[in-house]
Each structure stands twice: as structure tokens, then as C-alpha cells.
Design a protein around this motif. Sequence first.
Motif, PDB file in Angstrom:
ATOM      1  N   MET A  82       0.625  -1.083   0.037  1.00  0.00           N
ATOM      2  CA  MET A  82      -0.052   0.098  -0.045  1.00  0.00           C
ATOM      3  C   MET A  82       1.066   1.167   0.083  1.00  0.00           C
ATOM      4  SD  MET A  82      -3.032   0.659   2.471  1.00  0.00           S
ATOM      5  CE  MET A  82      -2.130   1.549   3.579  1.00  0.00           C
ATOM      6  N   GLN A  83       1.891   1.322   0.826  1.00  0.00           N
ATOM      7  CA  GLN A  83       2.954   2.419   0.794  1.00  0.00           C
ATOM      8  C   GLN A  83       3.422   2.510  -0.517  1.00  0.00           C
ATOM      9  OE1 GLN A  83       5.140   1.058   4.364  1.00  0.00           O
ATOM     10  NE2 GLN A  83       3.916   2.274   5.594  1.00  0.00           N
ATOM     11  N   GLU A  84       3.922   1.411  -1.077  1.00  0.00           N
ATOM     12  CA  GLU A  84       4.811   1.515  -2.178  1.00  0.00           C
ATOM     13  C   GLU A  84       3.542   2.044  -3.469  1.00  0.00           C
ATOM     14  OE1 GLU A  84       7.528   0.786  -3.288  1.00  0.00           O
ATOM     15  OE2 GLU A  84       7.381   0.653  -5.626  1.00  0.00           O
ATOM     16  N   VAL A  85       2.293   1.752  -3.477  1.00  0.00           N
ATOM     17  CA  VAL A  85       1.384   2.297  -4.329  1.00  0.00           C
ATOM     18  C   VAL A  85       1.039   3.677  -4.076  1.00  0.00           C
ATOM     19  CG1 VAL A  85      -1.196   2.141  -5.043  1.00  0.00           C
ATOM     20  CG2 VAL A  85      -0.014   0.279  -5.102  1.00  0.00           C
ATOM     21  N   GLN A  86       1.010   3.827  -2.873  1.00  0.00           N
ATOM     22  CA  GLN A  86       0.880   5.677  -2.376  1.00  0.00           C
ATOM     23  C   GLN A  86       2.117   6.315  -2.938  1.00  0.00           C
ATOM     24  OE1 GLN A  86       0.528   5.248   1.457  1.00  0.00           O
ATOM     25  NE2 GLN A  86      -1.810   5.540   1.561  1.00  0.00           N
ATOM     26  N   LYS A  87       3.340   5.892  -2.758  1.00  0.00           N
ATOM     27  CA  LYS A  87       4.449   6.514  -3.330  1.00  0.00           C
ATOM     28  C   LYS A  87       4.453   6.544  -4.755  1.00  0.00           C
ATOM     29  CE  LYS A  87       9.100   5.153  -3.200  1.00  0.00           C
ATOM     30  NZ  LYS A  87      10.073   4.227  -2.827  1.00  0.00           N
ATOM     31  N   LEU A  88       4.122   5.401  -5.589  1.00  0.00           N
ATOM     32  CA  LEU A  88       3.947   5.416  -7.059  1.00  0.00           C
ATOM     33  C   LEU A  88       2.798   6.512  -7.603  1.00  0.00           C
ATOM     34  CD1 LEU A  88       3.975   1.657  -8.124  1.00  0.00           C
ATOM     35  CD2 LEU A  88       5.697   3.187  -8.626  1.00  0.00           C
ATOM     36  N   ARG A  89       1.746   6.676  -6.670  1.00  0.00           N
ATOM     37  CA  ARG A  89       0.889   7.531  -7.170  1.00  0.00           C
ATOM     38  C   ARG A  89       1.283   9.004  -6.969  1.00  0.00           C
ATOM     39  NH1 ARG A  89      -3.941   5.055  -7.865  1.00  0.00           N
ATOM     40  NH2 ARG A  89      -3.747   3.940  -6.131  1.00  0.00           N
ATOM     41  N   ARG A  90       1.942   9.193  -5.862  1.00  0.00           N
ATOM     42  CA  ARG A  90       2.543  10.805  -5.767  1.00  0.00           C
ATOM     43  C   ARG A  90       3.528  10.978  -6.876  1.00  0.00           C
ATOM     44  NH1 ARG A  90       2.860   9.738  -0.227  1.00  0.00           N
ATOM     45  NH2 ARG A  90       5.058   8.798  -0.487  1.00  0.00           N
ATOM     46  N   SER A 135      -5.022  12.196 -10.134  1.00  0.00           N
ATOM     47  CA  SER A 135      -4.798  10.915  -9.180  1.00  0.00           C
ATOM     48  C   SER A 135      -6.181  10.289  -8.699  1.00  0.00           C
ATOM     49  CB  SER A 135      -3.728  11.037  -8.298  1.00  0.00           C
ATOM     50  OG  SER A 135      -4.320  11.872  -7.025  1.00  0.00           O
ATOM     51  N   ARG A 136      -7.175  11.313  -8.854  1.00  0.00           N
ATOM     52  CA  ARG A 136      -8.434  10.920  -8.010  1.00  0.00           C
ATOM     53  C   ARG A 136      -9.506  10.424  -9.231  1.00  0.00           C
ATOM     54  NH1 ARG A 136      -6.973  15.100  -4.246  1.00  0.00           N
ATOM     55  NH2 ARG A 136      -7.653  16.638  -5.761  1.00  0.00           N
ATOM     56  N   TRP A 137      -8.742  10.564 -10.445  1.00  0.00           N
ATOM     57  CA  TRP A 137      -9.648  10.166 -11.550  1.00  0.00           C
ATOM     58  C   TRP A 137      -9.650   8.479 -11.881  1.00  0.00           C
ATOM     59  CZ3 TRP A 137      -8.926  14.521 -15.973  1.00  0.00           C
ATOM     60  CH2 TRP A 137      -9.563  15.700 -15.336  1.00  0.00           C
ATOM     61  N   ALA A 159     -12.042   0.187 -24.177  1.00  0.00           N
ATOM     62  CA  ALA A 159     -10.506   0.260 -24.456  1.00  0.00           C
ATOM     63  C   ALA A 159      -9.644   0.356 -23.268  1.00  0.00           C
ATOM     64  CB  ALA A 159     -10.343   1.285 -25.854  1.00  0.00           C
ATOM     65  N   ALA A 160      -9.874   1.666 -22.556  1.00  0.00           N
ATOM     66  CA  ALA A 160      -9.113   1.845 -21.389  1.00  0.00           C
ATOM     67  C   ALA A 160      -9.005   0.642 -20.390  1.00  0.00           C
ATOM     68  CB  ALA A 160      -9.621   2.771 -20.780  1.00  0.00           C
ATOM     69  N   ARG A 161     -10.193  -0.064 -19.957  1.00  0.00           N
ATOM     70  CA  ARG A 161     -10.165  -1.056 -19.447  1.00  0.00           C
ATOM     71  C   ARG A 161      -9.326  -2.321 -19.959  1.00  0.00           C
ATOM     72  NH1 ARG A 161     -13.962  -0.686 -14.956  1.00  0.00           N
ATOM     73  NH2 ARG A 161     -15.365   1.153 -15.302  1.00  0.00           N
ATOM     74  N   ILE A 183      -6.358   5.006 -16.540  1.00  0.00           N
ATOM     75  CA  ILE A 183      -5.585   3.746 -16.914  1.00  0.00           C
ATOM     76  C   ILE A 183      -4.148   3.806 -16.051  1.00  0.00           C
ATOM     77  CG2 ILE A 183      -3.864   2.896 -18.819  1.00  0.00           C
ATOM     78  CD1 ILE A 183      -5.919   3.767 -20.779  1.00  0.00           C
ATOM     79  N   ALA A 184      -3.679   4.987 -15.839  1.00  0.00           N
ATOM     80  CA  ALA A 184      -2.570   5.037 -14.962  1.00  0.00           C
ATOM     81  C   ALA A 184      -2.979   4.608 -13.684  1.00  0.00           C
ATOM     82  CB  ALA A 184      -2.041   6.381 -15.047  1.00  0.00           C
ATOM     83  N   ASN A 185      -4.066   4.994 -12.927  1.00  0.00           N
ATOM     84  CA  ASN A 185      -4.224   4.681 -11.606  1.00  0.00           C
ATOM     85  C   ASN A 185      -4.278   3.375 -11.568  1.00  0.00           C
ATOM     86  OD1 ASN A 185      -4.317   6.851  -9.837  1.00  0.00           O
ATOM     87  ND2 ASN A 185      -5.899   7.776 -11.202  1.00  0.00           N
ATOM     88  N   ALA A 186      -5.266   2.541 -12.539  1.00  0.00           N
ATOM     89  CA  ALA A 186      -5.468   1.097 -12.262  1.00  0.00           C
ATOM     90  C   ALA A 186      -4.066   0.316 -12.353  1.00  0.00           C
ATOM     91  CB  ALA A 186      -6.423   0.883 -13.321  1.00  0.00           C
ATOM     92  N   LEU A 187      -3.188   1.047 -13.330  1.00  0.00           N
ATOM     93  CA  LEU A 187      -2.052   0.267 -13.555  1.00  0.00           C
ATOM     94  C   LEU A 187      -1.098   0.286 -11.977  1.00  0.00           C
ATOM     95  CD1 LEU A 187      -0.978   0.827 -17.186  1.00  0.00           C
ATOM     96  CD2 LEU A 187      -1.507  -1.171 -16.157  1.00  0.00           C
ATOM     97  N   ILE A 188      -1.309   1.548 -11.541  1.00  0.00           N
ATOM     98  CA  ILE A 188      -0.519   1.835 -10.130  1.00  0.00           C
ATOM     99  C   ILE A 188      -0.834   1.188  -9.057  1.00  0.00           C
ATOM    100  CG2 ILE A 188      -0.023   3.841  -8.555  1.00  0.00           C
ATOM    101  CD1 ILE A 188       0.346   5.712 -10.890  1.00  0.00           C
TER     102      ILE A 188
END
Length: 285
Positions: free
Chosen positions: A77-85, A94-96, A111-113, A146-151
Amino acid sequence: MDMKPIFEALEKAAAKSSAPDDGDFVKDGLLYCGKCFTPKQCRVELFGEIRTPFCLCKCAAEKRDAEEAERKRVEKMQEVQKLRRLGFPDAELSRWTFDNDDGTDEKLSTAARNYVANFAEMKKRGKGLLLFGKVGTGKTFASACIANALIDKGVPCLVTNFARLVNTIAGMYDGKQDYIDGLNRFDLLVIDDLASERDTEYMGEIVQNIIDSRYRAGLPLIVTTNLTSDELKHPQEIRKQRIYSRLFEMCVPLEVKHKDRRKEKLIADFDEMNALLGLNAADEA
Ligand SMILES: [Zn+2]
């Protein structure tokens, strides 16, 4: 080296930290856990003697595994938070997420999913998306989703735009190329709003450099732009011809046409304001 005293010392240390709990009992010479009724000691033959070192009973082993899993979950979770920041210099984006997708454009949403679901293959083939179409059609929204889901899956992504990249690079005394190549540490690079940056020779050079670096690394790129299909296919300048034809090579082009979300929001805001002020359309007529 005589190992026996070492094992004996270890055994003693383990025994000290394994004081019986309430309810524990001894059966056949071994200590048993009073909660899960499995042994807290095992019988082994060591140096020709039978020994009974302490071990974890079933419930203690389960507790240890659960603690380990929790530690890993927090770490991820911390790693994901860091990646998102790191991945969203513009925190608003980052909220989209797909959770907020109103589904107005089914083709784009699907297509995005699917891009996220098939990212391993997309990455292997260095394929991204080129989302083009009018302002307010949800291109930026889809790429941020897309970026959020991959992060969320722990994939490093960066969502930025050429204007920001060029500003950063222009402010550098040296190490410009290192910075551009450094963008390749992100498995996915999303560059929003191509061709909205100032149209100068210098800008064009950097844009081309960024795209070429990505191309050489064989890594995917998602680009959004308000340019039309015709503008992308038949640009006047040689440099733009090179840039756009490379984009077509690296990205699956997807024309996004749908209702103007910004206009819709403006209309909704206007209606809300009128309602708040006690005005309505009928009064004006
Ligand atoms: Zn137990």
C-alpha cells in the motif's frame, strides 16, 4: 567446529521464549498448545540423541503468517501511494479512476479497461494509445484512469504533459538527456495534450526527443491531443510529420468523439447557480 554446543544454546534460547501458556498440556513427553491442540515441540534425532526443540503450533504459525501477510499488504500500500505521488505531478488527476467513470463513452471505457487488463502484452510490444478528438471528450480522464489502475497493480506510471516536461528540461543546466531517458523508468508514460504547448522550434525538438527516447526503449506511451485525424495525418512541417508518424507506429489511434463534458458541466453549473439565485429560464423568456 563442534556444532553441538551451538545447537544446545539455540535450544535453550528457544525454550526461554517458549514458556507454556495457560491451558497448554504435555502429551507423550511433548508440550501441546491448549488452543489448537497441536504440538509446540517436535522430536528430532541430533548427534545420536533424541531431542525435543520448541516449534510453532498450528495457531502460532497461522498468527505469524497473518502478521507477515499484513506487513506485506501495508508495504504494498505504501509502495502504491509512493507510485501515485510520483506518477501524478498534478494531484487532481490521481483521483480520476474507473470508479468515477460515468460510462458516457462506452467504446473509450472498454478500450481503457482492456488496455489495463492486457498491459503485460502491450508493454512487451511497446504499444500505447493515441487518443485524439475535441476538447472535453474525456481523453485525459481515460488516460488518468488507466494510469491509476496500473499503479494499483504496482506498475510505475507517469501522467504529465509536454508543457510541464519542457519547462522542467528548459530549467536544467545539464543532464537534459539523462532526465529524458530517466522517464523510461516508468513502464507507462502518459503525455496529455500534445500540440497545446507553445509551438516553437525548441519545444518541437524536445517533444521529438522524448518520443524518440521512448521509442528506442520500446516502452509504451499514451498521448492525448485535440488535433484532428487530418491534422495528425497531414501536418505541414517535416518535424511534425516525423513525430506524428512515429506516434502512429507506437500507439493504437482512437478517435474520441462524444458530447462535450466541459460544456455539459458549464450548463449544469449554470442551472445550479440559477436555482441557487432563485432564477429560472422561464423568467428570462
Ligand atoms: Zn496453538
